[in-house]
Design an enzyme around this catalytic site. Structure first.
Site, PDB file in Angstrom:
ATOM      1  CG  HIS A  70      -0.509  -0.014   2.510  1.00 55.64           C
ATOM      2  ND1 HIS A  70      -0.116   1.129   3.145  1.00 55.64           N
ATOM      3  CD2 HIS A  70      -0.332  -1.028   3.388  1.00 55.64           C
ATOM      4  CE1 HIS A  70       0.279   0.817   4.375  1.00 55.64           C
ATOM      5  NE2 HIS A  70       0.165  -0.485   4.548  1.00 55.64           N
ATOM      6  CG  ASP A  75       2.724   0.047   7.762  1.00 61.71           C
ATOM      7  OD1 ASP A  75       2.171  -0.405   6.746  1.00 61.71           O
ATOM      8  OD2 ASP A  75       2.100   0.314   8.803  1.00 61.71           O
ATOM      9  CD  GLU A  95      -3.164  -1.345   5.547  1.00 57.27           C
ATOM     10  OE1 GLU A  95      -3.242  -2.404   6.182  1.00 57.27           O
ATOM     11  OE2 GLU A  95      -2.669  -0.312   6.025  1.00 57.27           O
ATOM     12  CD  GLU A  96      -1.347   2.136   7.736  1.00 52.69           C
ATOM     13  OE1 GLU A  96      -2.065   1.722   8.670  1.00 52.69           O
ATOM     14  OE2 GLU A  96      -0.196   1.719   7.530  1.00 52.69           O
ATOM     15  CG  ASP A 108       0.920  -3.939   5.012  1.00 54.79           C
ATOM     16  OD1 ASP A 108       1.818  -3.119   5.295  1.00 54.79           O
ATOM     17  OD2 ASP A 108      -0.271  -3.781   5.357  1.00 54.79           O
ATOM     18  CG  HIS A 151       1.313   2.611  12.536  1.00 57.33           C
ATOM     19  ND1 HIS A 151       0.027   2.270  12.921  1.00 57.33           N
ATOM     20  CD2 HIS A 151       1.472   2.107  11.294  1.00 57.33           C
ATOM     21  CE1 HIS A 151      -0.553   1.571  11.955  1.00 57.33           C
ATOM     22  NE2 HIS A 151       0.299   1.458  10.956  1.00 57.33           N
TER      23      HIS A 151
END
Lengths: 301, 301
Positions: free
Chosen positions: A121, A133, A167-168, A195, A267
């Site tokens: 993504h 990520d 995606e998030e 991912d 993140h």
């Protein structure tokens, strides 16, 4: 996060609900705000972000995550004294805006309508750069296709790379891709997602039936000299998940890199370009390129 | 180094001779000095050191290694123009000085004279701090013994940790330990070494006969939930190597962590404390503690 879980994603899954539902459950108990310890394994100074939810019928209270190191300091204060905690936040929800999946393909020479989708993504949380990520997932798949093209490989099926958007924060890229692909008459025969970061490859998990599990495990001897050893039932990926609804029975493959360092970066402000090891990233590209090649050669739908 | 070797130690082994014998072979051909590209995988600014040899009958010429990045620049110059290269070195050989192995043990409750030795080496090249080579090996074994002591484990055999001196420059610590142990009447029944860095554990190699290979492989199901998967014939370690001469038939076990990042740090200024990942290090400690425990419980000599 429970450090004893050898697969760090299991540790994350085990406490995701604290961030995801913390504001809802705390408000029900009368809280005016919620502050959590970041979901990460190291004790460091990087606060982690990630998705969280409200319910319209429940008071929407402020919610934030402290870095693990800061959370431990706060926790120690709370054990010994009365603490007054103030926080100021300027978060806002903006209206949805149009964004796009990015798609590239090598058209199949025998069965162009039969598609093997592989991707990662394109969006990321904005505390870091989203290197692991999911920058590495995007590069894994881009490079896998480039390798096959450079080798002048003529696939039987159409090999399609998709960089998914959103995606998030809702998975609208994955959902839109599945319905769009169905509506144009594609036959999706397999999908692969990366991912889980750009670390040294350990293998692949499959979300699919016994026939495809056996197919995956038949590849194990080919991957063994490269130290890939995980070929088990498991999870595909968020982005390719909606394909299951549109294409019944499609096997989904999730790339499994070593997970030990993933939650040092996930993140967090530390998820930057420099945190990616070039050689580990290249090995992931080779692993995914090889799986896509083997699927194209061997899969029967 | 050949990037295509999946085990980076194989790539290192494949070109070690360039550094090790470069001065001898170059002098034979009339060279007045030798300068090599550092033995490392990344293209970076860290020159690597390491052992090299002279022969008394051959002119002893200056020898040095450039960082890979600098070597590539030099190599490009050489392709297009005549290069005059000057280097000044102030290396000296000092006389040998006394230094020591460091030894700790849990005495065996049933067979105190039967020893399971496990260790790493205390010395390192001085360009960095020797964090991965071999600080992590030392900590792996120290912590493995501490874990067993903390659990109040009473071993059958004597569990002995050895931090070996002088691995990098003659292996005198390993040689002395083997003869000292023999002379005092020890019966060495197995030895384990960690000298391949502090990365995520992949398994163990064994230098020993079929009986011990089978024993090691009988442990595989116990290690599988922790993602260890290499239980093959292979290499033990430099420090424990001399035990083979003093104790015929002794099986030697080499701890195998993931090798992909090892040559980012090996013998280079980058091999510092910060390059060690805490969680990966801890997993190595647990792996070695578990192997030592399983050997103590199951080995028959």
């Amino acid at each position: 996060m429970n450090e004893k879980e050898i697969i760090t994603f299991s540790a994350y899954g085990g406490c995701y609900v604290i961030r995801g539902n913390g504001a809802i459950e705390s408000a029900k108990l009368g809280a005016v705000g919620v502050i959590i310890r970041s979901l990460g394994l190291p004790v460091d100074e990087h606060p982690h972000t990630g998705s969280m939810h409200y319910e319209d019928s429940i008071q929407k209270i402020p919610a934030a995550a402290l870095a693990t190191k800061d959370a431990d300091i706060l926790s120690n204060y709370l054990k010994t004294s009365k603490v007054r905690f103030a926080y100021e936040m300027d978060c806002k929800n903006f209206p949805d805006a149009v964004s796009y999946n990015v798609i590239a393909e090598l058209t199949g020479s025998e069965k162009p309508n039969e598609i093997i989708t592989f991707g990662g993504h394109l969006d990321s949380w904005d505390t870091g750069e989203g290197a692991h990520d999911d920058g590495t997932g995007v590069i894994h798949c881009l490079e896998a296709l480039r390798i096959l093209k450079t080798l002048n490989y003529k696939p039987k099926h159409t090999l399609r790379v998709v960089f998914f958007m959103n995606e998030e924060n809702g998975n609208k890229g994955g959902q839109t891709y599945a319905t769009w692909s169905k509506s144009r008459g594609d036959i999706q025969i397999a999908a692969v997602e990366s991912d889980r970061g750009g670390f040294a490859p350990r293998g692949f998990e499959i979300d699919g039936n016994e026939k495809y599990l056996n197919l995956l495990q038949s590849f194990a001897p080919i991957f063994k000299p490269y130290d890939l050893h995980i070929f088990d039932k498991g999870y595909g990926g968020v982005d390719i998940g909606p394909l299951k609804k549109s294409f019944e029975g499609i096997p989904l493959f999730g790339f499994v890199p070593d997970s030990q360092r993933y939650f040092d970066f996930h993140h967090a402000p530390s998820d930057v370009f420099e945190s990616v090891n070039k050689r580990e990233l290249e090995l992931g590209c080779a692993a995914i390129g090889s799986l896509v090649y083997l699927l194209d050669k061997n899969i029967s739908f």
